[in-house]
Design an enzyme around this catalytic site. Sequence first.
Site, short mmCIF file in Angstrom:
data_model
loop_
_atom_site.label_atom_id
_atom_site.label_comp_id
_atom_site.label_asym_id
_atom_site.label_seq_id
_atom_site.Cartn_x
_atom_site.Cartn_y
_atom_site.Cartn_z
N GLU A 192 21.11 -21.55 11.37
CA GLU A 192 20.76 -21.51 10.14
C GLU A 192 19.32 -21.23 9.64
O GLU A 192 18.76 -21.92 9.17
CB GLU A 192 21.17 -23.04 9.31
CG GLU A 192 22.42 -23.46 9.58
CD GLU A 192 22.72 -24.86 9.25
OE1 GLU A 192 21.99 -25.73 9.16
OE2 GLU A 192 24.13 -25.14 8.71
N GLU A 385 30.24 -23.55 11.89
CA GLU A 385 30.06 -24.90 11.52
C GLU A 385 31.10 -25.21 10.48
O GLU A 385 30.82 -24.57 9.41
CB GLU A 385 29.15 -25.46 11.28
CG GLU A 385 28.05 -25.58 12.60
CD GLU A 385 26.64 -26.17 12.23
OE1 GLU A 385 26.52 -27.00 11.23
OE2 GLU A 385 25.63 -25.77 13.08
#
Length: 484
Positions: A192, A385
């Site tokens: 991320e 995810e």
Amino acid sequence: MNKKLEFPNDFLWGGATAATQIEGAYNVDGKSLSVMEMIPFIELKDRKDLSQTRKLTTQDLIDSIENKKGLHYPKRYGIDFYHRYKEDIALFKEAGMKIFRMSVAWTRIFPNGDEAEPNKRGLEFYRSVFEECKKQGLEVMVTINHFDMPFSITQNYGGWKNRKVIDMYFKYAKTLIDEFHEYVKYWLPFNEINLGVLFSAMGLEGSTEDKSLAERLAGTYQDLHNQLVAQAKFIEYAKKFNNTKVGCMVADATTYALDCNPINVLENQQKEQMKKFFYYDVMTTGEYPSYSKRYFKENGISIVKENGDDEILKNNTVEFISFSYYMSSTIAKEEVELTEGNLMKMGKNPFLVATEWGWQIDPLGLRYCLNQLWDRYHLPLFISENGMGVLETLNEKNTVEDDYRIEYLGKHFEQMSEAIKDGVNLFGYTMWTPIDVVSAGSNEMSKRYGLIYVDYDDYHKGTGNRFKKKSFYWFQNFMKTKEI
Ligand code: BGP
């Protein structure tokens, strides 16, 4: 429901984890502390009031090394994967998974970041984990840095803003691929990468309380530039291994204009540009997009580049795109009403329901997002995810009847299948997470995502034993039938 979904036979189904949320064993075999392990658990009187969780000062972080205040630091304990990895990997296999996404702790390999040689005991641990995956027939995807920079790098070098850290990261990442390329096909240099704004408050820059927003933004984009150069150097090096692929990882969340007022539609477009596309654009084209240049100018941000940075970025772009997707949000020019308790401050959408943590559940938003990314980049996509955090306890039969999770996963799988029919090249999915772990954002065990329940509470009290939830059996059946 009993609806059969269509997926390619070689679709990579699996689960995702991160070192500091599972491993524990924070002070053994030469490991040092990372920035993630400096953040204490704070019990909230009101779960939806997260205001207390973000006020760490540099002094708090320093005090936490010796734990002067007697606080609990959950990411130092995880779920003891360090000692239980064989049992856990066997469970992932039993669930029918084909791929395991995990991260390596930088602090096990170069504990302070600047050592001349890697820590052999750290390498041995990961070799054993990869051997176990191989034994169980699981493909591996490794995140090289999942938020957990060695704390000493932030203290001694000032974190990512220092160019020396590019070399430290490269040495660490090179060590991993040199050692483990035979085991690991898929590599993600950073988790991320667009959340730097959040994590600059968690050790990369120490305390940010005394800085103006403009200074913080400038610091953040400089950190990011240095990370992008580090990633590009790794991609360049990884080319010598034919069997490996390097992708990016962005925290994605579909955003919608709050309504059809053109001013809100434009606002949403601009937010999308700088909060998500900017990252994918740089990592897939190797260039800073034009809209970002205007944004930097208007916000007084200038990025210091060195000779060669532009070339290395241009010549070393990612081979696939991965992203996390949990929720969607609304955007308007004026302030929008926010969902309660959400660290990410998401705008409320009257058509959606949210989890107890304010994360709005939106499977259609996933199909929308997949189509957006495919249309714009035409690169293979991987959902690294996706999942649902819930407060759960074991029932008298030592299981959890988590029908809500079954519904959540099923509806997202359905939209993934629809996106594939739309023509999107989606080649894999790793749920967050196959097993309950410590929360990244709120440092608690209570926010449980797993198909497998882990008997630890927020203070790491419990047996640590693993129990299969109803969703474990549902997923196992889904892997055989593709029915939801
Ligand atoms: C992502 C992180 C993960 C993870 C997940 C859920 O942002 O990559 O590490 O934990 O979100 O977040 P949380 O644990 O805060 O619920």
